[in-house]
Every structure is written in structure tokens, then in C-alpha cells.
Design an enzyme around this catalytic site. Structure first.
Site: not given
Length: 261
Positions: A12, A14
Site C-alpha cells: 500500500d 498512504d
């Protein structure tokens, strides 16, 4: 910390690599370590605001060199979904930013302005930092009229250095509460981005570690396709929440750096 069978990472962005525009840790050193260990990697993000090339440039500015194929966004996912269901040239009303617009245009869709929203054959929603009452009103009328309703993701919040701000899921809830209709979703926790990432990596699910900061999206998505999972505590979810999560998370680390050291 990493099991010896792990050959690749699905990361991922953020809350794992950065918060807002602030890098989390020494990113060049972290990714040098990932490469030293011979690990392949892609990024799979629910944030569809940017194109892969724009994310490539952002990573470059933070000292991390990648190729566009290594970046899988929910915008790419939503464009692929629409291409399976609608012909090239179909008219689409979009609440979202450049990442969604470019992905849809590359698939041959026509993006409508708010003024022309009544002509839409589909409606797509992603996070939009210029969202307005007029956009939401037009979207609500389309969905209530039966126009197919798609969303990039359902993340309720979005991490920034100052804290959590409303994410796409929060804005989606306005439309779903006004219509009683739920969207078709491309992003995590649904499995599509994971499957697309595995295809790009060319690795088996059992040797590919999904790394995220959010239990209900990143971890749930990895577990849905049978990949081992690692939660980093540099973003949204806490250790206490992780300890109660079922099924059990394979690894928990303070940060990506700690995970791969």
C-alpha cells in the site's frame, strides 16, 4: 522478520510509504534493502487521484525508482471493470481526479461535465478534492434513475501528517444514504487489485506478502486472495485492533523499514 519463502511484496502507499506528502522513514534505504533481499514489489493503492506516471514521479522525488507497471491503482481497476461492462465511447459521469479520468479515457470512455451529467451511461466515484453539492446532486439523481454506479474504494478516511480526513467512503455514504444503492467497488478490500498485482508480479499468492496499514482494506484484501499479510503501524490501524483481527495477521511491524530490515 520476513519468512524465507516470501519472494514479492504488494505494498500500500498512504500510511505505508508516506502520509500526505511526508515520507515515512528513510525510503531510499528501505527500498535498497528490499532490492538487496531480491524481493519483487508492486504498489497497490486505493488512492486513484494520480496516474501511475504521477506516482512514479512522486516516488522519484522521494528517492525511490520504479516503473509505471509497478503501480496498480483503484483508478486502473475501475477502468478495467467498466471496460468489461460498457462499450468504448460510453459516456461516464465522474466524481474524481486525474487518475480516474486518464484511466477511463485510455479505455475509450467519454468523460462528461457536470452540466452534461444527464447523458451518462455510468457513474464513477473516487476521492475528489473539488467535490461540490452540484456534483453530488447530479450523481444522486443518476443513481436513483438506475445508472450503473461504480466506486474506486470505500476508505472512510485518508491519512495526512495532521491526522485523518474524509476519504472516498465518507463521500460515498452521502450518495448511498440518499439512494439506498451500493456501488460496485474496484479497490480493496475487494480482491481485484490483489489479483492484478499478482499477475504483474508473476508470483504465487503464498510467496507474496501484502503490506498495509489498514485492517479493513489492505489486510482484508490480501487475506481474501490467500496471500500472507503484514500490518505496519505507521498509518491507520493500531496494534490493539490488529490483535483482535480475525483471521490472524501473519506479521505486525512498526513500519515498512522495520519489516524488511
Amino acid at each position: 522478520m520476513l519468512p524465507s519463502n516470501i519472494k514479492a511484496l504488494i505494498l500500500d502507499m498512504d500510511g505505508v510509504v508516506w502520509k500526505g506528502d511526508a515520507p515515512i522513514g528513510d525510503l531510499p534505504a528501505t527500498f535498497n534493502r528490499i532490492r538487496e533481499r531480491g524481493l519483487k514489489f508492486v504498489f497497490a493503492t486505493n488512492n486513484g487521484t494520480k496516474t501511475p506516471e504521477e506516482y512514479q514521479q512522486k516516488l522519484h522525488e522521494l528517492g525511490v525508482e520504479v516503473e509505471p507497471w509497478q503501480i496498480v491503482t483503484s483508478a486502473l481497476g475501475i477502468a478495467f471493470m467498466l471496460a468489461q461492462k460498457h462499450p468504448r465511447g460510453a459516456k461516464v459521469f465522474v466524481i474524481g481526479e486525474d487518475g480516474i479520468r486518464v484511466a477511463l479515457e485510455e479505455k475509450g470512455f467519454e468523460i462528461l461535465s457536470t452540466e452534461d451529467a444527464t447523458k451518462a451511461e455510468a457513474f464513477v466515484m473516487g476521492i475528489d478534492r473539488t467535490i461540490s453539492f452540484m456534483k453530488v446532486s447530479e450523481a444522486t439523481l443518476l443513481v436513483r434513475a438506475g445508472i450503473p454506479f461504480y466506486a474506486t474504494n470505500t476508505d472512510m478516511t485518508f491519512p495526512t501528517p495532521r491526522g485523518e480526513i474524509p476519504g472516498n467512503g465518507s463521500w460515498l455514504s452521502v450518495i448511498t444514504s440518499a439512494t439506498g444503492i451500493e456501488p460496485m467497488v474496484a479497490g480493496k478490500p475487494f480482491p481485484f487489485l490483489m489479483e492484478l498485482s499478482l499477475d504483474r508480479l508473476g508470483t504465487k499468492k503464498e510467496e507474496t506478502l501484502v503490506v498495509g496499514d489498514r485492517l479493513e482494506t489492505d489486510i482484508a484484501a490480501g487475506q481474501s486472495v490467500g496471500c500472507p499479510s503484514a500490518l505496519v503501524l505507521s498509518g491507520v490501524s493500531t496494534k490493539a485492533q490488529a490483535d483482535e483481527w480475525k483471521p490472524r495477521i501473519d506479521l505486525i511491524a512498526d513500519s515498512l523499514s522495520d519489516l524488511v530490515k
